[in-house]
Design a protein around this motif. Sequence first.
Motif, short mmCIF file in Angstrom:
data_model
loop_
_atom_site.label_atom_id
_atom_site.label_comp_id
_atom_site.label_asym_id
_atom_site.label_seq_id
_atom_site.Cartn_x
_atom_site.Cartn_y
_atom_site.Cartn_z
N VAL A 1 4.41 4.92 -7.39
CA VAL A 1 3.10 5.39 -6.91
C VAL A 1 2.02 5.06 -7.94
O VAL A 1 0.91 4.64 -7.58
CB VAL A 1 3.15 6.90 -6.61
CG1 VAL A 1 1.76 7.44 -6.30
CG2 VAL A 1 4.10 7.18 -5.45
N GLN B 1 5.37 5.26 2.14
CA GLN B 1 5.33 6.72 2.22
C GLN B 1 6.61 7.33 2.82
O GLN B 1 7.13 8.34 2.34
CB GLN B 1 4.11 7.15 3.04
CG GLN B 1 3.72 8.61 2.83
CD GLN B 1 3.27 8.89 1.41
OE1 GLN B 1 2.42 8.21 0.86
NE2 GLN B 1 3.89 9.89 0.78
N LEU C 1 9.69 7.02 0.09
CA LEU C 1 9.63 7.47 -1.30
C LEU C 1 10.57 8.65 -1.55
O LEU C 1 11.03 8.86 -2.67
CB LEU C 1 8.20 7.86 -1.66
CG LEU C 1 7.19 6.70 -1.74
CD1 LEU C 1 5.77 7.24 -1.96
CD2 LEU C 1 7.56 5.73 -2.85
N HIS D 1 0.86 -1.18 0.00
CA HIS D 1 0.00 0.00 0.00
C HIS D 1 0.89 1.23 0.00
O HIS D 1 2.02 1.20 0.49
CB HIS D 1 -0.92 0.00 1.21
CG HIS D 1 -1.85 -1.17 1.25
ND1 HIS D 1 -3.00 -1.23 0.52
CD2 HIS D 1 -1.74 -2.36 1.91
CE1 HIS D 1 -3.60 -2.39 0.73
NE2 HIS D 1 -2.86 -3.10 1.56
N GLU D 2 0.36 2.30 -0.55
CA GLU D 2 1.16 3.52 -0.66
C GLU D 2 1.66 3.98 0.71
O GLU D 2 2.79 4.46 0.84
CB GLU D 2 0.33 4.61 -1.33
CG GLU D 2 1.14 5.78 -1.80
CD GLU D 2 0.34 6.78 -2.62
OE1 GLU D 2 0.76 7.94 -2.69
OE2 GLU D 2 -0.72 6.39 -3.17
N LYS D 3 0.83 3.81 1.74
CA LYS D 3 1.24 4.24 3.08
C LYS D 3 2.43 3.42 3.60
O LYS D 3 3.21 3.91 4.42
CB LYS D 3 0.07 4.16 4.04
CG LYS D 3 -0.46 2.78 4.34
CD LYS D 3 -1.62 2.85 5.35
CE LYS D 3 -2.07 1.49 5.84
NZ LYS D 3 -2.51 0.58 4.79
N LEU E 1 0.87 1.39 -7.60
CA LEU E 1 0.03 1.12 -6.44
C LEU E 1 -1.37 1.71 -6.59
O LEU E 1 -2.37 1.07 -6.25
CB LEU E 1 0.71 1.66 -5.18
CG LEU E 1 2.08 1.05 -4.85
CD1 LEU E 1 2.72 1.78 -3.69
CD2 LEU E 1 1.97 -0.44 -4.56
N ARG E 2 -1.45 2.92 -7.11
CA ARG E 2 -2.76 3.57 -7.25
C ARG E 2 -3.60 2.92 -8.34
O ARG E 2 -4.84 2.78 -8.20
CB ARG E 2 -2.59 5.07 -7.53
CG ARG E 2 -2.03 5.83 -6.34
CD ARG E 2 -1.92 7.32 -6.61
NE ARG E 2 -1.29 8.02 -5.48
CZ ARG E 2 -1.00 9.31 -5.47
NH1 ARG E 2 -1.27 10.07 -6.54
NH2 ARG E 2 -0.42 9.86 -4.41
#
Length: 404
Positions: free
Chosen positions: A266, A251, A254, A246-248, A269-270
């Motif tokens: 990113v 985070q 990055l 997950h992006e978190k 993942l999105r």
Amino acid sequence: MVVVSSPGRADFLNTHQDYKGLPVVPAAINLRLYMSAKPTGGKVFTVKSLDLERYGEPSTDTFEVKVNEMLEKGFFGNYLRGVVNVMVKRGLAEKLRGMDITIKSEIPIGSGLASSAALEVSFAKLLDHVCGLGCTKKELAEIAYAAENQEAGIPCGRLDQYGVAFGGIIKLECRPPFRVEPLPFRTLTFAIIDSGVRHSTGAIHPKRQQEIDRALKKLMESKSVPEKLKAKLGYRFDQPRWEDLHEKDLQDYLSILDYKSRMRVVFTLRMQRLTDLALKVLRFEPLGKEELISTLGLESWKRIQRSPDGERNYRILGEIMNEQQSLLRDLYEVSIAEIEDICSEALAAGAYGAKISGAGMGGSVIALVKNEEEGKKVVKVCLSIGSKDGWVSKVGEGVRVERP
């Protein structure tokens, strides 16, 4: 005379994700390639493409049942030679018979609608049918993939070949054993707009793959990244367990990446998160308000809320398409001004959503529309701003024998 046909495919959801091992959602369209063949009883294939002949490009080829050499890059015969090469390497040479083949296609070349996969899958099905090979759709797709990726040397994933072989709308898992899930929501209508700007997958994929590899190397070699997180990563674009990330999770790390490689991670993942949401719609699974808002944003939710009940699922899919197009433009940088203009005009003409179909930097746009009449409006508007061609298509069938 034996006739086989294959559909083009719209790159519906999760574009640029198949080569990373992530699931993709192709949709077959009504534009088809037709391959007519007369078995000769020998071991030589002669091939003629009526479309390439009309364009004044190299349109004929002759090759044998053996491991054939590839000719100049981009030559259409390489895809067919590749199919024979794969079958010969799999021990099928004794069963293969030569043919005189004529090709006529409705699928524009280099437009992001899988024209090369339609060519490969049709030829594989033709050989399967005439020579009694007993191949499944999955085996045909794998033969076609190996022909393009390994023999012709195009760094593609499996999206096109599976989409063409199976037809309909499918979820394709792009890691072994490459499972295919036919999706039940098939009552979709697309306006397909050919920008007229030609692209080459071979020029786009390697660069993006290298940028992701650069990001992964930096993360894997950083002492600040926890070992538990590194266990989900890897050094090559197809090694991470992207669907478990997950992006978190990333985070805090990055910032150690350069701008371009950070954007590519990113993006990956999105896009996956949006596709997960779309798959629920395509399976007729219930969706909650919070899930829609957290994934698509409040403004999208308001547009969905304003939709009539019968159109709500189409509106959700359209919003997802629009968001994926934004990511393709802003984070993956594979859109161009002509594509953006087409997307904008399609939406203004009433489309629910519009995005690139294929690798980008040209090619085609697919727009999800309410019905055939609305699709014709979208096509007309896009042609008025200089697009090369356009069609309206329902979801099509996969490869099939037209005349046994």
